[in-house]
Design an enzyme around this catalytic site. Structure first.
Site, PDB file in Angstrom:
ATOM      1  N   ARG A  39       2.333   1.082 -18.907  1.00  0.00           N
ATOM      2  CA  ARG A  39       2.216  -0.224 -18.244  1.00  0.00           C
ATOM      3  C   ARG A  39       2.505  -1.364 -19.216  1.00  0.00           C
ATOM      4  O   ARG A  39       3.027  -2.406 -18.811  1.00  0.00           O
ATOM      5  CB  ARG A  39       0.815  -0.386 -17.648  1.00  0.00           C
ATOM      6  CG  ARG A  39       0.681   0.368 -16.330  1.00  0.00           C
ATOM      7  CD  ARG A  39      -0.725   0.270 -15.778  1.00  0.00           C
ATOM      8  NE  ARG A  39      -0.760   0.669 -14.381  1.00  0.00           N
ATOM      9  CZ  ARG A  39      -1.874   0.993 -13.742  1.00  0.00           C
ATOM     10  NH1 ARG A  39      -3.041   0.956 -14.366  1.00  0.00           N
ATOM     11  NH2 ARG A  39      -1.834   1.351 -12.478  1.00  0.00           N
ATOM     12  N   LYS A 204      -9.263   9.243  -6.058  1.00  0.00           N
ATOM     13  CA  LYS A 204      -9.694   8.111  -5.218  1.00  0.00           C
ATOM     14  C   LYS A 204      -9.428   8.458  -3.754  1.00  0.00           C
ATOM     15  O   LYS A 204      -8.571   7.869  -3.092  1.00  0.00           O
ATOM     16  CB  LYS A 204      -8.936   6.854  -5.605  1.00  0.00           C
ATOM     17  CG  LYS A 204      -9.303   6.330  -6.998  1.00  0.00           C
ATOM     18  CD  LYS A 204      -8.562   5.036  -7.266  1.00  0.00           C
ATOM     19  CE  LYS A 204      -8.706   4.574  -8.703  1.00  0.00           C
ATOM     20  NZ  LYS A 204      -7.613   3.649  -9.083  1.00  0.00           N
ATOM     21  N   GLY A 357      -1.473   4.993 -11.760  1.00  0.00           N
ATOM     22  CA  GLY A 357      -1.709   4.939 -13.199  1.00  0.00           C
ATOM     23  C   GLY A 357      -1.876   6.320 -13.804  1.00  0.00           C
ATOM     24  O   GLY A 357      -1.233   6.667 -14.799  1.00  0.00           O
ATOM     25  N   GLY A 381      -2.665   2.025  -6.090  1.00  0.00           N
ATOM     26  CA  GLY A 381      -3.182   1.428  -4.862  1.00  0.00           C
ATOM     27  C   GLY A 381      -2.173   0.484  -4.231  1.00  0.00           C
ATOM     28  O   GLY A 381      -1.983   0.483  -3.004  1.00  0.00           O
TER      29      GLY A 381
END
Ligand code: ADP
Ligand code: MG
Length: 400
Positions: A39, A204, A357, A381
């Site tokens: 990132r 998640k 990520g 997300g």
């Protein structure tokens, strides 16, 4: 959406202007060492471009989920050092976000300098659901800059002060990373080539189940791995032991299975699972049938038969979107499913997009290179919400 070039025109050039850049520098750290700088690297082009035009570049970013107050475990100091190395310049790290230090560091900037302010989430106003509380913090941030560039794709689905409210207060533009990410994701939502295969995993689970509803109308095949699997297996009436489970989502999942059958969408579930008695008991790992998991074990990866079946189901894909590792890839014994899916993506001729990520970190950790995939998205997300067709506050705010 306004581009950086048009923003420059509106300001009569960036020379000497203080430009706030929201980047996504939320990288994994192991005792203050950055373990995957993907990132940070993705954030470099926009920052370097602004520097080359003589701007004073003030970078806003978050790290992890501190509790709205300073917490040294989540300091961006190690990130500032890595960003500086990648930019080949000194990046000054301000030890607070909008306090005396930040103001004096910004005050002292010369043209083309880069400053990274401390973790925006050390301030309650950043993530507050209360508009007033966010506004107070956003006002303080906006005072530090003359313009705002939104380049943190991984956070554009958040209505947060440094993403949303700041954009309302300053002349703004979408950075190159945000524009690239959106252009690629559009290819997945507008006329994707078929077969279109989606691979979902990770931990998640409740965040990600929602995307399935919209994918059932678009994708031809859905491969489910990672922690999400166990809610599916439980919904089918199987024992899942101590595995990750979202009890309250079992009806939703049953609904998806019915819908998929009706729509002719293939949902591919693992037939075997790698289990262990504890999360880190790598040496005690065994493979069991997915419909016969022992009650005292945790499912930590898809098994070898499933890995082969998933690879086969990806073989003829013309479009692939993958989010979420197939297992606890951080540990060798549970990385095989993730490796098999990554390998299969590198073998397909179609457009392959990896989002998330941890998913991005996983493919690099397993030795794959970015160039082996069509696109590695910096957002998990955010990319899922885009695929769901939801409006993203951090993008919408840039439209006007
Ligand atoms: P991404 O960041 O790519 O969107 P997530 O954050 O949802 O992905 O999930 C990544 C995490 O999921 C990894 O840390 C991995 O260890 C974990 N994970 C994968 N499979 C399992 C599993 N079966 N049980 C628990 N955690 C899992
Ligand atoms: Mg993650």
């Amino acid at each position: 959406m306004q581009t950086v070039d048009r923003l420059a025109d509106g300001l009569d050039g960036f020379e000497g202007r203080r430009v706030l850049v929201r980047s996504d520098l939320n990288v994994p750290l192991d005792r203050s060492v950055v373990t995957d700088d993907g990132r940070i690297r993705a954030s470099v082009p926009t920052i370097a471009d602004l520097r080359s035009r003589g701007a004073k570049v003030i970078v806003l970013a978050h790290l992890g989920r501190p509790n709205g107050q300073p917490d040294s475990a989540y300091s961006l100091a190690p990130v500032a050092a890595r960003l500086g190395a990648l930019l080949d310049t000194r990046v000054t790290h301000a030890p607070d976000t909008v306090g005396d230090s930040a103001r004096s560091v910004v005050e002292a900037m010369k043209n083309s300098d880069v400053v990274l302010l401390e973790n925006v989430r050390f301030n309650r106003g950043e993530t507050s659901k209360d508009d007033e509380e966010r506004a107070v913090f956003a006002d303080q941030l906006a005072e530090l800059g003359d313009a705002f560039v939104s380049d943190g794709f991984g956070v554009v689905h958040r209505k947060q002060a440094s993403v949303y409210d700041v954009a309302q207060r300053l002349p703004h533009a979408a950075g190159g990373l945000v524009l690239t990410e959106i252009a690629v994701l559009r290819r997945l939502t507008e006329n994707p080539s078929h077969p279109y295969v989606v691979v979902l995993g990770g931990s998640k689970v409740s965040d990600k189940l929602g995307v399935i509803a919209s994918l059932l109308g678009r994708a031809d095949r859905l491969l489910i791995g990672g922690g999400m699997v166990f809610t599916f297996l439980a919904a089918l009436g199987h024992e899942v032991g101590k595995s990750l489970l979202e009890d309250d989502q079992m009806d939703t999942v049953r609904g998806y299975l019915d819908q998929a059958r009706a729509a002719g969408v293939g949902i591919v579930l693992p037939t075997d699972i790698v289990v262990a008695p504890e999360f880190d008991a790598e040496s005690s790992a065994t493979v069991v049938a997915a419909d016969a998991m022992p009650a005292d074990q945790i499912g930590l990866d898809i098994g070898p038969d499933s890995a082969a079946a998933f690879a086969a189901a990806l073989g003829d894909a013309a479009t692939v979107f993958w989010n979420g590792p197939m297992g606890v890839f951080e540990k060798d014994a549970f990385a095989n499913g993730t490796r098999a899916v990554a390998e299969a993506l590198t073998q397909t001729n179609g457009l392959t997009v990896v989002g998330g990520g941890d998913s991005a970190a996983a493919v690099r950790q397993l030795g794959f290179t970015d160039g082996q995939f069509g696109h590695i998205s910096t957002g998990g997300g955010a990319s899922l919400e885009f695929l769901e067709g939801k409006s993203l506050p951090g993008i919408d705010v840039l439209e006007d």
